[in-house]
Design a protein around this motif. Sequence first.
Motif, PDB file in Angstrom:
ATOM      1  N   ALA A 158      32.698  32.837  34.354  1.00 27.96           N
ATOM      2  CA  ALA A 158      32.932  31.933  35.475  1.00 27.96           C
ATOM      3  C   ALA A 158      32.630  30.487  35.096  1.00 27.96           C
ATOM      4  O   ALA A 158      33.343  29.559  35.505  1.00 27.96           O
ATOM      5  N   TRP A 179      37.041  32.968  43.879  1.00 22.79           N
ATOM      6  CA  TRP A 179      35.905  33.511  43.145  1.00 22.79           C
ATOM      7  C   TRP A 179      35.440  34.841  43.733  1.00 22.79           C
ATOM      8  O   TRP A 179      35.022  35.739  42.993  1.00 22.79           O
ATOM      9  N   ASN A 181      37.339  37.119  45.093  1.00 22.04           N
ATOM     10  CA  ASN A 181      38.275  38.115  44.582  1.00 22.04           C
ATOM     11  C   ASN A 181      38.013  38.412  43.100  1.00 22.04           C
ATOM     12  O   ASN A 181      38.125  39.552  42.652  1.00 22.04           O
ATOM     13  N   THR A 182      37.636  37.377  42.354  1.00 18.31           N
ATOM     14  CA  THR A 182      37.366  37.556  40.928  1.00 18.31           C
ATOM     15  C   THR A 182      36.129  38.409  40.709  1.00 18.31           C
ATOM     16  O   THR A 182      36.133  39.352  39.915  1.00 18.31           O
ATOM     17  N   VAL A 187      39.053  41.674  37.365  1.00 15.85           N
ATOM     18  CA  VAL A 187      38.463  40.848  36.303  1.00 15.85           C
ATOM     19  C   VAL A 187      37.016  41.276  36.054  1.00 15.85           C
ATOM     20  O   VAL A 187      36.588  41.475  34.908  1.00 15.85           O
ATOM     21  N   LEU A 203      41.993  36.700  34.151  1.00 19.24           N
ATOM     22  CA  LEU A 203      41.549  35.618  35.021  1.00 19.24           C
ATOM     23  C   LEU A 203      42.480  34.423  34.908  1.00 19.24           C
ATOM     24  O   LEU A 203      42.828  33.787  35.925  1.00 19.24           O
ATOM     25  N   GLN A 206      45.686  35.235  36.814  1.00 21.70           N
ATOM     26  CA  GLN A 206      45.502  35.155  38.262  1.00 21.70           C
ATOM     27  C   GLN A 206      45.384  33.708  38.720  1.00 21.70           C
ATOM     28  O   GLN A 206      45.862  33.348  39.796  1.00 21.70           O
ATOM     29  N   SER A 210      48.175  31.984  41.251  1.00 16.35           N
ATOM     30  CA  SER A 210      47.374  32.160  42.467  1.00 16.35           C
ATOM     31  C   SER A 210      48.144  31.912  43.747  1.00 16.35           C
ATOM     32  O   SER A 210      47.820  32.459  44.785  1.00 16.35           O
TER      33      SER A 210
END
Length: 462
Positions: A158, A179, A181-182, A187, A203, A206, A210
């Motif tokens: 991240a 974030w 969803n991540t 991910v 990532l 996505q 997005s």
Amino acid sequence: MDYLPLFFNLQGRSVLLIGGGDVGLRKARLLVRAGARIALISHEVHPELEELLQEHQGQILGKDYAPQWLEGQAVVIAATDDQALNEQIHADCVAHNLPINVVDSPALCTFVFPAIVDRSPVVIGITSSGKAPVLARLLRAKLETWIPTRYSDLGQLAARFRDSVKARFSNINQRRKFWENTFQGTVAERVFNGQMQEAEQLLQEQLDASDAAEPVGEVYLVGAGPGDPELLTFKALRLMQQADVVLYDRLVSKEVLDLCRRDAEMIYVGKKRDNHAVPQPDINRLLVEQAQAGHRVVRLKGGDPFVFGRGGEELEELKMAGVPFQVVPGITAANACSAYAGIPLTHRDYAQSVKMVTGQLKNRTSELNFAEMAHPNQTLVFYMGLHTLELIVEGLLENGKPPETLIALVSQGSTPEQRVLTGTLADIVAQQEKAQLPAPAIIIVGEVVALQPQLAWFNTSD
């Protein structure tokens, strides 16, 4: 709140440590992990502490404490057993507005060391305000088991994408949703599985798509074990608590289902003998549809999904549809029920192998190789065989198993309703006709059953 939780940035800063014994060593280990440079005052120095100082650019200022050593320090820690000295250090630090910790003396502390769960850059501190440090350590131990160590990798991933995400989304709510969803999606699962390159690529994909792309769903094939929720794996529990949709079988206990995410859609797809609530092809189709709609789907199966659980059939369908999936093993009924009944499946004196067999016989006629099962020195475990118990017994006897061979029925194993019935091939059918133990149950055949009376420990009464 007795203390306001704060986190010090000690990277490259000097910390004064007074006391070079075992306690000082423990504090020094934490300090160097946080990047601090230790300035030590002590008459005697633990050999390992001396090595730490050399490795991390620390120094020994002298043997005796004096107030002038406080100059330029970020934090002060007193790890001595001299009460008068500790009180003096505390008073001097308060006068200089310096944070001071006197080990095991909460009244002389302006800050305390928490119990730490380190998943850097994620760090969790737990304190009992100095009133119950053992309780804080126990809570830390629980968190250590609940939080995967690879949360550290997730946090670092991240950090690498933080500026890119900020540039992509000008709205803070959009960034927060991305974030969330991540950290709860595919991910994160790639990271937890050690697939860092795939996680970073996914990532980036996505992030690039997005605005246009539908969210990517995934299926988690999870073994729920035999019924006792404490037998779930940590990974199973984590995935159950983040799933959007849960498809569950009849053998999954209520206690296990209660651990799923509260707002998840729960879909019952259980099967009884001759009564399938949802046929297998429809279950396969449901899994594909729910994942393609962008949902995180847990397929929750009693026991282990790859031991008479038809998990392989479901994964074949997902693979053909291009749906990503994971498999989380569960404790299968043979292991759990035998353990809870006090029957070891192998034993040096009785059995050197185990054979797991389905008792679900097609059209009530046996297709099993009973001749192979008649060999001595092995344990047989029959799944789903309670309704064909008589056929199983007949097949074993006809192929040479002695009538005095020991056998056990374990009904509703690992649950408060567990019941165990033991006997021989000669009398077990008559015993079951009288006892009427209910399904689900497993059948254990072999000399290891002789150990049950002395090793039984669960759900027994005097």
